[in-house]
Design a protein around this motif. Structure first.
Motif, mmCIF file in Angstrom:
data_model
loop_
_atom_site.group_PDB
_atom_site.id
_atom_site.type_symbol
_atom_site.label_atom_id
_atom_site.label_comp_id
_atom_site.label_asym_id
_atom_site.label_seq_id
_atom_site.Cartn_x
_atom_site.Cartn_y
_atom_site.Cartn_z
ATOM 1 N N GLY A 32 -1.992 10.644 11.866
ATOM 2 C CA GLY A 32 -1.121 11.769 12.168
ATOM 3 C C GLY A 32 -0.101 12.061 11.081
ATOM 4 O O GLY A 32 0.067 11.292 10.134
ATOM 5 N N VAL A 33 0.589 13.193 11.238
ATOM 6 C CA VAL A 33 1.513 13.684 10.208
ATOM 7 C C VAL A 33 2.658 12.711 9.954
ATOM 8 O O VAL A 33 2.951 12.361 8.816
ATOM 9 C CB VAL A 33 2.073 15.068 10.610
ATOM 10 C CG1 VAL A 33 3.115 15.537 9.589
ATOM 11 C CG2 VAL A 33 0.958 16.086 10.729
ATOM 12 N N ASP A 34 3.337 12.262 11.007
ATOM 13 C CA ASP A 34 4.496 11.396 10.836
ATOM 14 C C ASP A 34 4.109 10.059 10.209
ATOM 15 O O ASP A 34 4.808 9.540 9.334
ATOM 16 C CB ASP A 34 5.187 11.154 12.183
ATOM 17 C CG ASP A 34 5.842 12.424 12.717
ATOM 18 O OD1 ASP A 34 6.103 13.333 11.903
ATOM 19 O OD2 ASP A 34 6.069 12.509 13.940
ATOM 20 N N ALA A 35 2.992 9.511 10.655
ATOM 21 C CA ALA A 35 2.560 8.215 10.142
ATOM 22 C C ALA A 35 2.195 8.293 8.665
ATOM 23 O O ALA A 35 2.536 7.403 7.874
ATOM 24 C CB ALA A 35 1.376 7.689 10.953
ATOM 25 N N VAL A 36 1.502 9.363 8.285
ATOM 26 C CA VAL A 36 1.129 9.482 6.871
ATOM 27 C C VAL A 36 2.364 9.736 6.024
ATOM 28 O O VAL A 36 2.401 9.403 4.834
ATOM 29 C CB VAL A 36 0.072 10.599 6.676
ATOM 30 C CG1 VAL A 36 0.704 11.973 6.571
ATOM 31 C CG2 VAL A 36 -0.763 10.328 5.423
ATOM 32 N N GLY A 37 3.405 10.308 6.633
ATOM 33 C CA GLY A 37 4.671 10.436 5.925
ATOM 34 C C GLY A 37 5.260 9.064 5.610
ATOM 35 O O GLY A 37 5.773 8.837 4.508
ATOM 36 N N VAL A 38 5.194 8.143 6.581
ATOM 37 C CA VAL A 38 5.638 6.763 6.349
ATOM 38 C C VAL A 38 4.835 6.135 5.221
ATOM 39 O O VAL A 38 5.382 5.475 4.332
ATOM 40 C CB VAL A 38 5.497 5.929 7.635
ATOM 41 C CG1 VAL A 38 5.710 4.443 7.340
ATOM 42 C CG2 VAL A 38 6.476 6.412 8.698
ATOM 43 N N TYR A 39 3.520 6.360 5.232
ATOM 44 C CA TYR A 39 2.638 5.794 4.199
ATOM 45 C C TYR A 39 3.045 6.272 2.809
ATOM 46 O O TYR A 39 3.162 5.464 1.877
ATOM 47 C CB TYR A 39 1.193 6.192 4.494
ATOM 48 C CG TYR A 39 0.220 5.819 3.396
ATOM 49 C CD1 TYR A 39 -0.303 4.536 3.318
ATOM 50 C CD2 TYR A 39 -0.170 6.758 2.442
ATOM 51 C CE1 TYR A 39 -1.187 4.193 2.312
ATOM 52 C CE2 TYR A 39 -1.047 6.427 1.432
ATOM 53 C CZ TYR A 39 -1.563 5.141 1.375
ATOM 54 O OH TYR A 39 -2.429 4.805 0.361
ATOM 55 N N THR A 40 3.282 7.581 2.651
ATOM 56 C CA THR A 40 3.606 8.111 1.329
ATOM 57 C C THR A 40 4.973 7.628 0.842
ATOM 58 O O THR A 40 5.146 7.329 -0.354
ATOM 59 C CB THR A 40 3.578 9.650 1.335
ATOM 60 O OG1 THR A 40 4.474 10.144 2.333
ATOM 61 C CG2 THR A 40 2.173 10.165 1.619
ATOM 62 N N ILE A 41 5.938 7.532 1.748
ATOM 63 C CA ILE A 41 7.276 7.099 1.342
ATOM 64 C C ILE A 41 7.283 5.626 0.949
ATOM 65 O O ILE A 41 7.838 5.245 -0.092
ATOM 66 C CB ILE A 41 8.296 7.368 2.464
ATOM 67 C CG1 ILE A 41 8.509 8.885 2.629
ATOM 68 C CG2 ILE A 41 9.628 6.679 2.175
ATOM 69 C CD1 ILE A 41 9.375 9.268 3.804
ATOM 70 N N VAL A 42 6.645 4.765 1.736
ATOM 71 C CA VAL A 42 6.605 3.333 1.423
ATOM 72 C C VAL A 42 5.835 3.098 0.122
ATOM 73 O O VAL A 42 6.259 2.304 -0.733
ATOM 74 C CB VAL A 42 5.966 2.536 2.584
ATOM 75 C CG1 VAL A 42 5.773 1.073 2.179
ATOM 76 C CG2 VAL A 42 6.839 2.624 3.832
ATOM 77 N N THR A 43 4.717 3.794 -0.044
ATOM 78 C CA THR A 43 3.942 3.647 -1.271
ATOM 79 C C THR A 43 4.763 4.082 -2.485
ATOM 80 O O THR A 43 4.711 3.442 -3.544
ATOM 81 C CB THR A 43 2.648 4.482 -1.205
ATOM 82 O OG1 THR A 43 1.894 4.090 -0.060
ATOM 83 C CG2 THR A 43 1.802 4.271 -2.448
ATOM 84 N N ALA A 44 5.531 5.170 -2.332
ATOM 85 C CA ALA A 44 6.360 5.660 -3.435
ATOM 86 C C ALA A 44 7.386 4.612 -3.861
ATOM 87 O O ALA A 44 7.563 4.345 -5.060
ATOM 88 C CB ALA A 44 7.064 6.952 -3.024
ATOM 89 N N TRP A 45 8.048 3.997 -2.884
ATOM 90 C CA TRP A 45 9.031 2.972 -3.217
ATOM 91 C C TRP A 45 8.369 1.765 -3.876
ATOM 92 O O TRP A 45 8.922 1.184 -4.834
ATOM 93 C CB TRP A 45 9.783 2.530 -1.961
ATOM 94 C CG TRP A 45 10.882 3.455 -1.537
ATOM 95 C CD1 TRP A 45 10.952 4.195 -0.390
ATOM 96 C CD2 TRP A 45 12.077 3.760 -2.264
ATOM 97 N NE1 TRP A 45 12.104 4.945 -0.353
ATOM 98 C CE2 TRP A 45 12.816 4.698 -1.484
ATOM 99 C CE3 TRP A 45 12.603 3.347 -3.486
ATOM 100 C CZ2 TRP A 45 14.049 5.198 -1.901
ATOM 101 C CZ3 TRP A 45 13.828 3.863 -3.903
ATOM 102 C CH2 TRP A 45 14.527 4.767 -3.111
ATOM 103 N N PHE A 46 7.199 1.368 -3.388
ATOM 104 C CA PHE A 46 6.511 0.200 -3.957
ATOM 105 C C PHE A 46 6.141 0.462 -5.417
ATOM 106 O O PHE A 46 6.381 -0.370 -6.297
ATOM 107 C CB PHE A 46 5.238 -0.123 -3.160
ATOM 108 C CG PHE A 46 4.658 -1.473 -3.477
ATOM 109 C CD1 PHE A 46 4.748 -2.509 -2.569
ATOM 110 C CD2 PHE A 46 4.017 -1.727 -4.692
ATOM 111 C CE1 PHE A 46 4.218 -3.771 -2.853
ATOM 112 C CE2 PHE A 46 3.494 -2.973 -4.991
ATOM 113 C CZ PHE A 46 3.593 -3.996 -4.066
ATOM 114 N N LEU A 47 5.549 1.630 -5.687
ATOM 115 C CA LEU A 47 5.093 1.923 -7.046
ATOM 116 C C LEU A 47 6.263 2.098 -8.012
ATOM 117 O O LEU A 47 6.160 1.731 -9.192
ATOM 118 C CB LEU A 47 4.214 3.173 -7.042
ATOM 119 C CG LEU A 47 2.888 3.016 -6.293
ATOM 120 C CD1 LEU A 47 2.084 4.311 -6.337
ATOM 121 C CD2 LEU A 47 2.064 1.875 -6.894
#
Length: 393
Positions: A32-47
């Motif tokens: 879903g939209v909200d969950a994939v938002g979490v995915y993109t934000i966490v991935t951004a911080w990790f990278l």
């Protein structure tokens, strides 16, 4: 040789890009939209954290050249450093997710593991490309992309998320093994850090833009951040294709000592980048429509963001030819300065446009930022070329 290597890497990265895009599409539809938002934000911080602690090793690895005992020792040191930093960042992200009660927590863990995979893969691809082992590099990249996707498909079929974590874990093992196969006695860390300093700065500023999605969330709201981050990740494979220019061209330009030969090679690859860029721009709107079809009607507002990132990818492909030339001439600091100027321009535009109340306006930030990078690097390349030609004479 460069034509054959570039073609192999282009085809391989094209396939890897499609796999990565399919991964994100299926993950978005599944969570879903909200969950994939979490995915993109966490991935951004990790990278971003990985770029800061990665010390520029991935870019520096492109200059190590053919396999030898000295380069194997350098690779061993870089691999140990990379494994250590990945573990530290992963533990930090897990701790932060728990303290902030990020939900869904399962998606945050997937993002952390995917970030770890990307970090290790960046170094392994740099090492193999620097040694001109393009076929092996492409083959490993395809395996590293396919394993998580296979796990995600099994998750969708069985409703058991364990498959996703297993696929990611296997991909991390494969990526790590490609570095460990040349493991030998490491050299002192200082001997790697000194020549990699310029590349570290370039890598960090290249990843400053990873902070754009969290910044969009602060200025334009979480829903806009979700659309922005999803479009960014969905079109990111286009940048992987253009990175074939950088990974293949740097070793070739380093090996080319004559000014005339260097210019012939550079112009040939730049023309390819221009053609690819024109094709991408022409496909920008159709790709936006395709994104809605693949992601579902709830993502209809994503179209302008996809267009913005596709145009940015087209410009980035041309910039990478200048970036490769500057790397080859030991002008990595100019590359870092140009990319930083573009990143800061992009972040500044996000702040300015995000407060206008029109979410689609934020989509202008990525292409404008890439225009700044391209102009900066083109001017720097002309200056560096004059200096190199003068020294040659």
């Amino acid at each position: 040789m460069v034509g054959r290597q570039f073609l192999i890497r282009l085809v391989g990265l094209g396939a890897a890009s499609l796999i990565q895009a399919l991964w994100l599409i299926l993950l978005a539809r599944q969570t879903g939209v909200d969950a994939v938002g979490v995915y993109t934000i966490v991935t951004a911080w990790f990278l971003f954290a990985s770029s800061v602690l990665g010390l520029g090793m991935g870019a520096y690895a492109l200059r190590l050249g053919p396999q030898s005992l000295s380069s194997d020792r350098a690779v061993t040191t870089m691999a140990l450093l990379r494994f250590g930093t990945v573990i530290v960042i992963a533990l930090g992200c897990v701790t932060a997710s728990n303290l902030l009660e990020v939900s869904p927590h399962e998606v945050a863990l997937i993002a952390i593991m995917y970030g770890a995979l990307e970090s290790i893969t960046e170094l392994s691809q740099g090492v193999l490309s620097g040694r001109r082992r393009v076929v092996l590099a492409v083959s490993l990249l395809l395996v590293q992309r396919a394993l998580p996707l296979t796990g995600l498909l099994l998750y969708m079929l069985t409703d058991a998320s364990t498959w996703v974590f297993l696929g990611l874990a296997l991909a991390i093992v494969v990526s790590s093994a490609s570095l460990l196969t040349v493991a030998t006695r490491p050299i002192p860390v200082a001997q790697v850090l000194r020549p990699a300093r310029g590349f570290w700065a370039t890598t960090v500023v290249s990843n400053v833009s990873q902070l754009d999605t969290p910044l969009v969330g602060l200025t334009a709201g979480v829903s806009t951040a979700s659309l922005f981050g999803t479009a960014n990740r969905l079109t990111n494979p286009l940048n992987l294709v253009t990175s074939a220019l950088l990974n293949v061209l740097v070793p070739e330009l380093v090996a080319t000592t004559k000014h005339e030969s260097r210019m012939v090679l550079f112009r040939r690859v730049r023309n390819i980048a221009l053609i690819l860029g024109a094709i991408l721009v022409a496909l920008a709107y159709p790709l936006g429509m395709l994104a809605v079809t693949l992601l579902g009607p709830e993502f209809e507002a994503i179209i302008p963001f996809v267009i913005g990132f596709v145009v940015a990818a087209a410009l980035s492909g041309v910039s990478r030819t200048y970036q490769a030339g500057l790397f080859a001439l030991d002008h990595a600091r100019q590359v870092a300065a140009g990319i930083l100027a573009g990143a800061l321009t992009g972040l500044g535009l996000i702040v300015a446009l995000g407060t206008l109340g029109n979410p689609a306006a934020v989509a202008l930030a990525p292409p404008i930022a890439q225009v700044v990078v391209l102009l900066w690097l083109a001017v720097a390349w002309r200056s560096a070329l004059r200096d190199a030609h003068t020294d040659e004479n």
